[in-house]
Motif scaffolding. Structure first.
Motif, PDB file in Angstrom:
ATOM      1  N   LYS A 229     -66.554 -82.913  67.284  1.00  0.00           N
ATOM      2  CA  LYS A 229     -66.597 -84.317  66.393  1.00  0.00           C
ATOM      3  C   LYS A 229     -67.459 -85.193  66.925  1.00  0.00           C
ATOM      4  O   LYS A 229     -68.722 -85.874  66.217  1.00  0.00           O
ATOM      5  CB  LYS A 229     -66.379 -84.707  65.488  1.00  0.00           C
ATOM      6  CG  LYS A 229     -64.857 -83.655  65.563  1.00  0.00           C
ATOM      7  CD  LYS A 229     -65.465 -82.026  64.541  1.00  0.00           C
ATOM      8  CE  LYS A 229     -64.323 -81.414  63.681  1.00  0.00           C
ATOM      9  NZ  LYS A 229     -64.930 -81.098  63.045  1.00  0.00           N
ATOM     10  N   ASP A 230     -67.937 -84.972  67.881  1.00  0.00           N
ATOM     11  CA  ASP A 230     -68.798 -86.657  68.608  1.00  0.00           C
ATOM     12  C   ASP A 230     -70.510 -85.602  68.704  1.00  0.00           C
ATOM     13  O   ASP A 230     -70.978 -86.077  68.071  1.00  0.00           O
ATOM     14  CB  ASP A 230     -68.754 -86.498  69.951  1.00  0.00           C
ATOM     15  CG  ASP A 230     -67.736 -87.360  70.276  1.00  0.00           C
ATOM     16  OD1 ASP A 230     -67.400 -87.918  69.813  1.00  0.00           O
ATOM     17  OD2 ASP A 230     -66.847 -87.333  71.875  1.00  0.00           O
ATOM     18  N   ASN A 231     -70.588 -84.449  68.517  1.00  0.00           N
ATOM     19  CA  ASN A 231     -71.423 -84.008  67.999  1.00  0.00           C
ATOM     20  C   ASN A 231     -72.455 -84.208  67.154  1.00  0.00           C
ATOM     21  O   ASN A 231     -73.278 -84.903  66.761  1.00  0.00           O
ATOM     22  CB  ASN A 231     -72.367 -82.283  68.833  1.00  0.00           C
ATOM     23  CG  ASN A 231     -72.431 -81.950  70.264  1.00  0.00           C
ATOM     24  OD1 ASN A 231     -72.323 -82.822  70.977  1.00  0.00           O
ATOM     25  ND2 ASN A 231     -72.401 -80.912  70.248  1.00  0.00           N
ATOM     26  N   LEU A 232     -71.406 -84.248  65.982  1.00  0.00           N
ATOM     27  CA  LEU A 232     -71.850 -84.713  64.560  1.00  0.00           C
ATOM     28  C   LEU A 232     -72.145 -85.857  64.061  1.00  0.00           C
ATOM     29  O   LEU A 232     -72.805 -86.183  63.097  1.00  0.00           O
ATOM     30  CB  LEU A 232     -70.647 -83.860  63.569  1.00  0.00           C
ATOM     31  CG  LEU A 232     -70.803 -82.295  63.534  1.00  0.00           C
ATOM     32  CD1 LEU A 232     -69.365 -81.961  62.611  1.00  0.00           C
ATOM     33  CD2 LEU A 232     -71.179 -82.030  62.847  1.00  0.00           C
ATOM     34  N   ARG A 233     -71.605 -86.711  65.163  1.00  0.00           N
ATOM     35  CA  ARG A 233     -71.627 -87.838  65.279  1.00  0.00           C
ATOM     36  C   ARG A 233     -73.177 -88.370  65.452  1.00  0.00           C
ATOM     37  O   ARG A 233     -73.798 -89.320  64.817  1.00  0.00           O
ATOM     38  CB  ARG A 233     -70.211 -89.114  65.300  1.00  0.00           C
ATOM     39  CG  ARG A 233     -68.784 -88.783  64.407  1.00  0.00           C
ATOM     40  CD  ARG A 233     -68.232 -89.807  65.058  1.00  0.00           C
ATOM     41  NE  ARG A 233     -67.545 -89.310  66.241  1.00  0.00           N
ATOM     42  CZ  ARG A 233     -66.876 -88.890  66.634  1.00  0.00           C
ATOM     43  NH1 ARG A 233     -65.653 -88.521  65.344  1.00  0.00           N
ATOM     44  NH2 ARG A 233     -66.070 -88.264  67.553  1.00  0.00           N
ATOM     45  N   ASN A 234     -72.975 -88.103  66.677  1.00  0.00           N
ATOM     46  CA  ASN A 234     -74.332 -88.204  66.902  1.00  0.00           C
ATOM     47  C   ASN A 234     -75.806 -87.751  66.309  1.00  0.00           C
ATOM     48  O   ASN A 234     -76.341 -88.507  66.087  1.00  0.00           O
ATOM     49  CB  ASN A 234     -74.000 -87.720  68.732  1.00  0.00           C
ATOM     50  CG  ASN A 234     -73.515 -88.064  69.673  1.00  0.00           C
ATOM     51  OD1 ASN A 234     -73.595 -89.849  68.925  1.00  0.00           O
ATOM     52  ND2 ASN A 234     -73.300 -87.705  70.416  1.00  0.00           N
TER      53      ASN A 234
ATOM     54  N   LYS B  65     -67.040 -80.815  58.155  1.00  0.00           N
ATOM     55  CA  LYS B  65     -66.114 -80.695  58.858  1.00  0.00           C
ATOM     56  C   LYS B  65     -65.065 -79.137  59.107  1.00  0.00           C
ATOM     57  O   LYS B  65     -64.572 -78.842  60.224  1.00  0.00           O
ATOM     58  CB  LYS B  65     -64.658 -81.639  58.377  1.00  0.00           C
ATOM     59  CG  LYS B  65     -65.348 -82.977  58.057  1.00  0.00           C
ATOM     60  CD  LYS B  65     -64.267 -84.327  57.352  1.00  0.00           C
ATOM     61  CE  LYS B  65     -64.934 -85.420  57.629  1.00  0.00           C
ATOM     62  NZ  LYS B  65     -64.283 -86.311  56.543  1.00  0.00           N
ATOM     63  N   LYS B  66     -65.175 -78.105  57.867  1.00  0.00           N
ATOM     64  CA  LYS B  66     -64.240 -77.107  58.686  1.00  0.00           C
ATOM     65  C   LYS B  66     -65.561 -75.975  58.304  1.00  0.00           C
ATOM     66  O   LYS B  66     -66.285 -75.967  57.184  1.00  0.00           O
ATOM     67  CB  LYS B  66     -63.400 -76.684  57.223  1.00  0.00           C
ATOM     68  CG  LYS B  66     -62.172 -77.887  57.912  1.00  0.00           C
ATOM     69  CD  LYS B  66     -60.993 -77.281  56.630  1.00  0.00           C
ATOM     70  CE  LYS B  66     -59.498 -77.885  57.036  1.00  0.00           C
ATOM     71  NZ  LYS B  66     -58.247 -77.918  56.060  1.00  0.00           N
ATOM     72  N   ILE B  67     -65.690 -75.185  59.033  1.00  0.00           N
ATOM     73  CA  ILE B  67     -66.274 -73.968  59.349  1.00  0.00           C
ATOM     74  C   ILE B  67     -66.329 -72.745  57.630  1.00  0.00           C
ATOM     75  O   ILE B  67     -66.965 -72.428  56.763  1.00  0.00           O
ATOM     76  CB  ILE B  67     -67.203 -72.873  60.186  1.00  0.00           C
ATOM     77  CG1 ILE B  67     -68.243 -71.948  59.954  1.00  0.00           C
ATOM     78  CG2 ILE B  67     -65.225 -72.208  60.472  1.00  0.00           C
ATOM     79  CD1 ILE B  67     -68.514 -71.447  61.053  1.00  0.00           C
ATOM     80  N   GLU B  68     -65.157 -73.135  57.031  1.00  0.00           N
ATOM     81  CA  GLU B  68     -64.873 -72.675  56.032  1.00  0.00           C
ATOM     82  C   GLU B  68     -65.398 -72.970  54.452  1.00  0.00           C
ATOM     83  O   GLU B  68     -65.687 -71.856  54.419  1.00  0.00           O
ATOM     84  CB  GLU B  68     -62.881 -72.582  55.257  1.00  0.00           C
ATOM     85  CG  GLU B  68     -61.987 -71.561  57.013  1.00  0.00           C
ATOM     86  CD  GLU B  68     -62.904 -71.914  57.933  1.00  0.00           C
ATOM     87  OE1 GLU B  68     -62.276 -71.215  58.951  1.00  0.00           O
ATOM     88  OE2 GLU B  68     -62.927 -73.356  58.068  1.00  0.00           O
ATOM     89  N   ASN B  69     -66.035 -73.985  54.741  1.00  0.00           N
ATOM     90  CA  ASN B  69     -66.370 -74.401  53.711  1.00  0.00           C
ATOM     91  C   ASN B  69     -68.034 -73.678  54.265  1.00  0.00           C
ATOM     92  O   ASN B  69     -68.727 -73.698  52.651  1.00  0.00           O
ATOM     93  CB  ASN B  69     -66.672 -75.992  53.530  1.00  0.00           C
ATOM     94  CG  ASN B  69     -65.196 -76.784  53.741  1.00  0.00           C
ATOM     95  OD1 ASN B  69     -64.369 -76.088  52.456  1.00  0.00           O
ATOM     96  ND2 ASN B  69     -65.266 -77.946  54.030  1.00  0.00           N
TER      97      ASN B  69
END
Length: 327
Positions: free
Chosen positions: A35-40, A52-56
C-alpha cells in the motif's frame, strides 16, 4: 488499446507506468499489494486509478490489457488467473523461475486467444536492431566469438540470482542477433554475499560455430555494459555507457617487425598495434526502447499478431537459465 492495468509498482514497474502514461490517454488502473507503493505512485503520476483488490482487475471486463511487473516467483498464479479471465498480458522478464510452470502457462495460452508478451527491452533498442542488420549484411564476416559484460554495483535482488536478473538480457540479445537457440557448456559462479544467490557469474555458451561468454556481476564498482563481437572480417564493440560512440566497427591486430630489422635484444621490442579502418555507427533520432516495446505489444493486440518476445522465445531462455542455475 483498451483500458490498462499495471500490477506491481516497484522500481521497474514505476518506470513502465510513467512510459504508459506518456503513450496513452486511456485509464490506467494500478495495483500493488504494498500500500505504501500505491500511495507514493499516486503522488508522482497523475490521472491513475488505484485498485485495492486484485480481483477487481480480474472481474473488470473493460480492463483487457495487463502489465505484470512483479517478481518471477509470484507470477505463476497471477498468470493463470489473468489467462483465465482472457486478459492480454505483458510480463517482465524472466517471467517465471521454473520451466515446468512455463510449460503449463504455454498450454493455457494455446487454449486462449489472448496476446502474451515477455518484456525483453533490449530487443527494442535501436542499437541492437542496427547490430543485427550489420551481422545479417555479413559486414563482420562469420561470427566467431561474442562476449557480453553486464556488471554494476547493485541493486542486489533476493528473489533471483544475477543470471536470472542480468544474464537473461544478454541471452535474449545474443539469441536474437544470431537467430538461434544457445547451447549451455559451462558456468563459473561466485556467491560472495551469501550462500543462496550467485552474485558474480561467467557463463560459456555456444551457437553453431560461435563461442559465447557472458559475465555478470552485482558487485562491480564500475557499471559496465559491453558487447564485443569478433567476426572473420571485422570486430564490433557496443558500449552502452558511452553515449557518444556506442557502436564501433574496427579491425585491430598486432604485427611484429621482420626479424632482420630487430636489434640485438629482440625481446625488448614492443609489438606494433595496427588499427584498421575505424568507424563509429551513429543512430539518428533514437527512440525509447521501452516505449518501442510497449508499442509493439499494442500493435500485436490490435493486429492480433504474435509478439517478437512471445512465450516460445521466452521459454527457450528460461530453459537455458534453469540449466545454468542447476550447475
Amino acid at each position: 488499446m483498451n483500458n490498462i492495468a499495471i500490477i506491481g509498482t516497484g522500481y521497474w514497474g514505476t518506470i513502465v507506468l510513467k512510459n504508459l502514461r506518456l503513450l496513452t490517454k486511456k485509464k490506467i488502473f494500478v495495483y500493488d499489494k504494498n500500500k505504501d507503493n500505491l500511495r507514493n505512485i499516486k503522488k508522482k503520476i497523475p490521472n491513475i486509478v488505484l485498485i485495492k483488490k486484485i480481483e477487481n482487475i480480474y472481474l473488470n471486463e473493460k480492463i483487457k490489457n495487463i502489465f505484470l511487473i512483479t517478481p518471477p516467483g509470484q507470477n505463476y498464479q497471477l498468470l493463470k488467473k489473468l489467462i483465465l479471465y482472457k486478459k492480454n498480458i505483458f510480463v517482465e522478464k524472466p517471467f517465471l523461475k521454473k520451466t515446468n510452470e512455463a510449460n503449463k502457462i504455454l498450454k493455457l495460452l494455446k487454449k486462449s486467444k489472448t496476446i502474451f508478451m515477455v518484456g525483453y527491452v533490449y530487443l527494442f533498442n535501436q542499437n541492437i536492431l542496427k547490430i543485427k542488420k550489420i551481422i545479417q549484411n555479413k559486414e563482420l564476416g562469420k561470427i566467431l566469438f561474442i562476449k557480453s559484460q553486464r556488471e554494476n554495483l547493485g541493486p542486489i535482488r533476493t528473489d533471483v540470482d544475477c543470471n536470472y536478473d542480468l544474464a537473461s538480457h544478454d541471452i535474449s540479445i545474443i539469441s536474437y542477433l544470431l537467430n538461434s537457440k544457445l547451447k549451455f557448456t559451462k558456468v563459473l559462479k561466485h556467491k560472495i554475499l551469501n550462500n543462496k544467490n550467485t552474485d558474480i557469474s561467467s557463463i560459456k555458451l555456444k551457437s553453431n560455430n560461435t563461442d559465447i561468454e557472458i559475465t555478470t556481476s552485482w558487485l562491480n564498482p564500475e557499471k559496465v555494459r559491453k558487447l564485443i563481437i569478433i567476426g572473420s572480417k571485422k570486430m564490433l564493440l557496443f558500449d552502452e555507457i558511452n553515449s557518444n560512440n556506442q557502436i564501433k566497427i574496427y579491425n585491430k591486430y598486432a604485427t611484429y617487425p621482420p626479424l632482420r630489422k630487430l636489434g640485438k635484444i629482440i625481446f625488448s621490442k614492443i609489438p606494433k598495434i595496427y588499427f584498421g579502418n575505424f568507424k563509429v555507427i551513429k543512430i539518428k533520432n533514437t527512440t525509447s526502447p521501452l516505449q518501442n516495446e510497449i508499442k509493439h505489444f499494442k500493435n500485436s493486440i490490435n493486429k492480433k499478431t504474435t509478439p517478437l518476445t512471445n512465450i516460445n522465445f521466452s521459454l527457450n531462455i528460461l530453459k537455458l537459465l534453469e540449466k545454468i542455475n542447476n550447475h
